[in-house]
Design a protein around this motif. Structure first.
Motif, PDB file in Angstrom:
ATOM      1  N   GLU A 192       0.814  -1.216   0.000  1.00 63.61           N
ATOM      2  CA  GLU A 192       0.000   0.000   0.000  1.00 63.61           C
ATOM      3  C   GLU A 192       0.844   1.261   0.000  1.00 63.61           C
ATOM      4  O   GLU A 192       0.310   2.371  -0.045  1.00 63.61           O
ATOM      5  CB  GLU A 192      -0.907   0.026   1.246  1.00 63.61           C
ATOM      6  N   ALA A 237     -10.556   1.719  -5.061  1.00 59.20           N
ATOM      7  CA  ALA A 237      -9.486   1.154  -4.232  1.00 59.20           C
ATOM      8  C   ALA A 237      -8.212   1.973  -4.385  1.00 59.20           C
ATOM      9  O   ALA A 237      -7.511   2.251  -3.401  1.00 59.20           O
ATOM     10  CB  ALA A 237      -9.240  -0.305  -4.624  1.00 59.20           C
ATOM     11  N   GLU A 257      -6.316   4.247  -1.321  1.00 64.36           N
ATOM     12  CA  GLU A 257      -4.897   4.135  -0.972  1.00 64.36           C
ATOM     13  C   GLU A 257      -4.238   5.510  -1.003  1.00 64.36           C
ATOM     14  O   GLU A 257      -3.492   5.878  -0.079  1.00 64.36           O
ATOM     15  CB  GLU A 257      -4.230   3.211  -1.990  1.00 64.36           C
TER      16      GLU A 257
END
Lengths: 233, 233
Positions: free
Chosen positions: A65, A162, A166
């Motif tokens: 991440e 998504a 992040e």
DNA sequence: CTAGACCATATTTTCGAAAATCATACCGTT
DNA sequence: AACGGTATGATTTTCGAAAATATGGTCTAG
């Protein structure tokens, strides 16, 4: 009865690894674990009460991440910060968020409008109640995150959401970095209100422009008040 | 002396976990491990010769990349495919890649031009040598990846390049999915040549348009020839 | 005094056993 | 036959010991 009575180990997610991933993520974002800090296993072991391999799994996930830096054979550390990284994250956020706002405004239905309005309402309530440094308030952080999430939630692409999430997390870490040195927050409440109105009235161009300004001015703020933390790298 | 003589365990990266992550990624992209396939530990253990926890670390990393689906307490499986997912990946790729091409064309220096030209040259050489199904040829895959990578390499944002790389991998898996059913590849060589020329001559608008067409027509191809694999979900 | 080799210690990385959890089949009851 | 509970086997998840590797300091040769 508080459910903390029955909290053996896990809180978020069913596995210990997922739980620790979550807790570590929050601590890194909040700069409770400062950028560049080495993440040694014996220390983490004591702090989180998990074994080597479980911790390793969590750190590996966070490395993917971009919140943790994995140095092969030499352990992990909290991802360092830099002016360049802040610029890149900001640019990437603008690129993605602008697109998602457009799509959401085009596709959003009644439920989307309700979500945008109600999350903003909650955010404003929390700001009234406690008008000082908002980033110190976990509730404000959650409400703020949820408002921005709601704005783009109707975009129709889980993949882009998504990626956006992040980038949002990585940007939030920079905001925390400067929170301790920022004299007084600017008028975010007004900005959020304006963004909401533009979105609900389906004025995509205006909403996009407001969001871009919102993101960039926040980043400028960080670059100004955390300058001494960004240039020492 | 070939260095394969001294290859005890590790090949890519210094840790076994990083090596296995790499090998698993390649197998998933190539659909050697088909979409939806359960990834059971005893099977993987035999196949890769690593322990539970090392495998777990690799699978967690791949889950963060979107190639593996982690089902808490119920193990891992290869990420399933769907028409919707293909559409989302394609849209996200266009969004990111278009931006990166623009930036690279604006910022690219001599070294960038050389990289673009030389990677395309190698790709064409490989295609001449062996003009059949290119995705079956590992060398072609690498050369193709490197050409597209070179095109955007001068964009100046490691953050966006990482996002792009992830999307590229996920898209490549879909290409493999349809490779077995596609009657004959279309004129990719010509497309690559045109993209290169537009980039080198700094015609950003043309390059962007060609790239978008390139990405979308590839995805359309997949949607057509892998339709029976996408609708059964 | 410096550079390099070597050893001792600290730290990470890997392993397989053990615990926890899930899936399935079986059995008794209604 | 349908249902619910339970035992059993299969599988995942977690653990700490052991192996591998890096780090830092000391000694020696030049």
């Amino acid at each position: 009865m508080p459910d903390s009575a029955i909290r053996p180990r896990k809180e978020f997610g069913k596995t210990i690894a997922a739980d620790i991933t979550h807790r570590l993520r929050e601590e890194i974002i909040a700069c409770a674990l400062p950028p560049g800090e080495p993440l040694r296993f014996d220390v983490l072991r004591e702090r989180f009460g998990a074994s080597f391999t479980t911790l390793r799994e969590a750190l590996t996930a966070l490395a993917a991440e971009g919140l943790v830096d994995a140095q092969e054979q030499r352990g992990f550390r909290v991802a360092p910060v830099s002016r360049q990284d802040l610029i890149e994250i900001t640019d990437a956020r603008v690129l993605v968020e602008v697109e998602l706002i457009r799509r959401s405004i085009q596709r959003g239905d009644d439920d989307w409008e309700i979500a945008v309005i109600s999350t903003l309402h909650r955010l404003k309530r929390i700001e009234q109640r406690d008008p000082e440094h908002p980033l110190r308030d976990p509730e404000w952080k959650i409400a703020h995150r949820q408002f921005h999430q709601a704005l783009v939630s109707a975009c129709g692409s889980a993949t882009l959401l998504a990626i956006r999430a992040e980038l949002f997390d990585r940007a939030e870490r920079y905001r925390h970095l400067s929170a301790n040195f920022r004299p007084r927050p600017r008028d975010k409440a007004g900005e959020h209100q304006a963004i909401m109105q533009a979105a609900i009235s389906r004025n995509a161009d205006l909403a996009v422009q407001l969001i871009e300004t919102h993101i960039r001015s926040t980043a400028d703020n960080v670059a100004t008040y955390a300058a001494h933390l960004l240039d020492t790298e």
